[in-house]
Design an enzyme around this catalytic site. Structure first.
Site, PDB file in Angstrom:
ATOM      1  N   ASN A  13      -6.282   5.825   1.510  1.00  0.00           N
ATOM      2  CA  ASN A  13      -5.320   6.619  -0.037  1.00  0.00           C
ATOM      3  C   ASN A  13      -6.946   6.668  -0.810  1.00  0.00           C
ATOM      4  O   ASN A  13      -7.385   4.898  -0.849  1.00  0.00           O
ATOM      5  CB  ASN A  13      -4.610   5.214  -0.049  1.00  0.00           C
ATOM      6  CG  ASN A  13      -3.829   4.760  -1.760  1.00  0.00           C
ATOM      7  OD1 ASN A  13      -3.786   5.555  -2.699  1.00  0.00           O
ATOM      8  ND2 ASN A  13      -3.435   3.803  -2.327  1.00  0.00           N
ATOM      9  N   LYS A  15      -6.174   7.054  -4.070  1.00  0.00           N
ATOM     10  CA  LYS A  15      -6.037   6.833  -4.894  1.00  0.00           C
ATOM     11  C   LYS A  15      -6.911   7.668  -5.836  1.00  0.00           C
ATOM     12  O   LYS A  15      -6.547   9.049  -5.137  1.00  0.00           O
ATOM     13  CB  LYS A  15      -6.995   5.209  -5.260  1.00  0.00           C
ATOM     14  CG  LYS A  15      -6.060   4.278  -4.483  1.00  0.00           C
ATOM     15  CD  LYS A  15      -6.622   2.972  -4.841  1.00  0.00           C
ATOM     16  CE  LYS A  15      -7.234   1.997  -3.775  1.00  0.00           C
ATOM     17  NZ  LYS A  15      -7.025   0.698  -3.863  1.00  0.00           N
ATOM     18  N   HIS A  98       3.207   1.861  -3.416  1.00  0.00           N
ATOM     19  CA  HIS A  98       2.320   0.905  -3.338  1.00  0.00           C
ATOM     20  C   HIS A  98       1.845  -0.135  -4.739  1.00  0.00           C
ATOM     21  O   HIS A  98       2.794  -0.533  -5.274  1.00  0.00           O
ATOM     22  CB  HIS A  98       0.979   1.995  -3.347  1.00  0.00           C
ATOM     23  CG  HIS A  98      -0.342   1.239  -3.401  1.00  0.00           C
ATOM     24  ND1 HIS A  98      -1.157   0.483  -4.242  1.00  0.00           N
ATOM     25  CD2 HIS A  98      -1.324   1.451  -2.502  1.00  0.00           C
ATOM     26  CE1 HIS A  98      -1.715   0.194  -4.196  1.00  0.00           C
ATOM     27  NE2 HIS A  98      -2.364   0.493  -2.899  1.00  0.00           N
ATOM     28  N   GLU A 100      -0.307  -0.808  -6.843  1.00  0.00           N
ATOM     29  CA  GLU A 100      -0.781  -0.298  -8.153  1.00  0.00           C
ATOM     30  C   GLU A 100       0.792   0.186  -8.753  1.00  0.00           C
ATOM     31  O   GLU A 100       0.704   0.291  -9.981  1.00  0.00           O
ATOM     32  CB  GLU A 100      -1.795   0.373  -7.843  1.00  0.00           C
ATOM     33  CG  GLU A 100      -3.239  -0.705  -7.422  1.00  0.00           C
ATOM     34  CD  GLU A 100      -3.739   0.504  -7.085  1.00  0.00           C
ATOM     35  OE1 GLU A 100      -4.430   1.736  -6.734  1.00  0.00           O
ATOM     36  OE2 GLU A 100      -4.620  -0.227  -6.079  1.00  0.00           O
ATOM     37  N   GLU A 170       0.434  -5.005   2.630  1.00  0.00           N
ATOM     38  CA  GLU A 170      -0.905  -4.926   1.950  1.00  0.00           C
ATOM     39  C   GLU A 170      -0.715  -6.490   0.557  1.00  0.00           C
ATOM     40  O   GLU A 170      -0.143  -6.441  -0.189  1.00  0.00           O
ATOM     41  CB  GLU A 170      -0.997  -3.511   1.148  1.00  0.00           C
ATOM     42  CG  GLU A 170      -0.764  -2.846   1.677  1.00  0.00           C
ATOM     43  CD  GLU A 170      -1.708  -2.021   1.128  1.00  0.00           C
ATOM     44  OE1 GLU A 170      -3.412  -1.077   1.094  1.00  0.00           O
ATOM     45  OE2 GLU A 170      -1.560  -1.262   0.040  1.00  0.00           O
ATOM     46  N   GLY A 176      -8.478  -4.172  -2.750  1.00  0.00           N
ATOM     47  CA  GLY A 176     -10.111  -3.509  -4.154  1.00  0.00           C
ATOM     48  C   GLY A 176     -10.579  -4.521  -4.339  1.00  0.00           C
ATOM     49  O   GLY A 176     -11.482  -4.279  -5.188  1.00  0.00           O
ATOM     50  N   SER A 216      -8.773  -4.331   1.387  1.00  0.00           N
ATOM     51  CA  SER A 216      -9.712  -4.759   1.971  1.00  0.00           C
ATOM     52  C   SER A 216     -10.879  -3.992   3.098  1.00  0.00           C
ATOM     53  O   SER A 216     -11.603  -5.030   3.761  1.00  0.00           O
ATOM     54  CB  SER A 216     -10.940  -5.610   0.655  1.00  0.00           C
ATOM     55  OG  SER A 216     -10.507  -5.823  -0.634  1.00  0.00           O
ATOM     56  N   GLY A 237      -8.311   1.618   0.963  1.00  0.00           N
ATOM     57  CA  GLY A 237      -8.485   2.591  -0.376  1.00  0.00           C
ATOM     58  C   GLY A 237     -10.172   2.962  -0.690  1.00  0.00           C
ATOM     59  O   GLY A 237     -10.293   3.638  -0.132  1.00  0.00           O
ATOM     60  N   GLY A 238     -10.665   2.157  -1.150  1.00  0.00           N
ATOM     61  CA  GLY A 238     -12.303   2.063  -0.922  1.00  0.00           C
ATOM     62  C   GLY A 238     -12.340   2.224   0.302  1.00  0.00           C
ATOM     63  O   GLY A 238     -13.834   3.623   0.032  1.00  0.00           O
TER      64      GLY A 238
HETATM   65  C1  PEP Z   1      -4.992   0.518  -0.660  1.00  0.00           C
HETATM   66  O1  PEP Z   1      -5.634   1.406  -1.384  1.00  0.00           O
HETATM   67  O2  PEP Z   1      -4.038   0.498  -0.019  1.00  0.00           O
HETATM   68  C2  PEP Z   1      -5.561  -0.547  -0.831  1.00  0.00           C
HETATM   69  C3  PEP Z   1      -5.493  -1.343   0.928  1.00  0.00           C
HETATM   70  O3  PEP Z   1      -6.667   0.117  -1.386  1.00  0.00           O
HETATM   71  P1  PEP Z   1      -8.319  -1.453  -0.627  1.00  0.00           P
HETATM   72  O4  PEP Z   1      -8.805  -1.128   0.808  1.00  0.00           O
HETATM   73  O5  PEP Z   1      -9.709  -0.919  -1.814  1.00  0.00           O
HETATM   74  O6  PEP Z   1      -8.370  -2.589  -0.780  1.00  0.00           O
END
Ligand code: PEP
Length: 257
Positions: A13, A15, A98, A100, A170, A176, A216, A237-238
């Protein structure tokens, strides 16, 4: 690795990251590292990068997803993108719900349910995100929260359509933040989600539905998380923004062919 026939799914993802130029570089570097892997690989990119991603990943093992969509096909919804627009351009997946989007764009379980119905009716596959806040975990109501989100999101969705839905567990406190759920914590909730699918639908659906962990996940912890029985890959994500890290996670999910 889980012992059932479920094929893990690793989804990045991005983002609101990467311009078209950035995405070209990232995807070109990623492609050679994704050949012949025994897991599905998806990149969910910003709307502006979808066309580039679709063109560059043609004839590769990478599938392309969007990060959101509206539930209507068209109309006076300034700034929105419809499932029919995504589907026509060759997008295969869409992330819905999501945290966010729930937090910053006030998405509700009801709109999430409408979006899922609309997306699958236009042949998109859905990655449905659910998960509890830190406060909810500390109050020990994680299961209530997750089961409520799941039931409302799947309300009036037929069992046959579950094959087009992946669930991403999640925990919001892990997204994040660098704080990962332990593999046991993550697996317990994924197992609970599977048992909820069993109650709502059937044992076959519970056995077959893909449940990812997200929060994460990185190159250091992916292997342990994905080796849990009820975790079928990750929503990342990251770490999906760095080709080397993302490819390590892909390798962690890929059993020898
Ligand atoms: C996400 O955006 O769904 C996510 C899990 O981000 P991160 O891996 O950065 O925590």
């Amino acid at each position: 690795m889980n012992t059932t026939i479920r094929k893990p799914i690793i989804a990045g993802n991005w983002k609101m990251n990467n311009t078209v130029k950035d995405s070209e570089i990232l995807i070109k570097n990623l492609i050679p590292l994704t050949n012949n892997k025994n897991c599905d690989i998806i990149i969910c990119v910003p709307f502006t990068n979808l066309e580039t991603a679709i063109n560059l990943t043609k004839d590769t093992d990478i599938k392309v997803g969007a990060q959101n969509c509206h539930f209507e096909n068209s109309g006076a919804f300034t700034g929105e993108i419809s499932p029919v627009m995504l589907s026509e351009m060759g997008v295969e997946y869409v992330i819905i719900g999501h945290s966010e989007r729930r937090q910053y764009f006030l998405e509700t379980d009801d709109t999430i349910n409408k979006k899922i119905k609309s997306a699958i009716s236009h042949d998109l596959k859905v990655i449905l995100c659910i998960g509890e806040s830190l406060e909810e975990r500390e109050k020990e109501i994680t299961e209530n929260i997750v089961s409520k989100q799941l039931k409302l999101a799947l309300s009036n969705i037929q069992e046959i359509d579950l094959k087009n839905i992946v669930i991403a567990y999640e925990p919001i406190w892990a997204i994040g933040t660098g704080k990962t759920a332990t593999s046991k914590q993550a697996n317990n909730v994924c197992k609970f989600i599977r048992s909820t699918i069993l109650k709502l639908y059937s044992e076959v659906s519970a056995d077959n539905i893909l449940i990812q962990y997200g929060g994460s996940m990185n190159s250091a912890n992916a292997s342990e998380l994905i080796s849990e029985k009820d975790i079928d890959g990750g929503l990342i994500g990251g770490a999906s923004l760095k080709v080397s890290d993302f490819s390590i996670i892909i390798n962690a999910a890929s059993t020898p062919m």
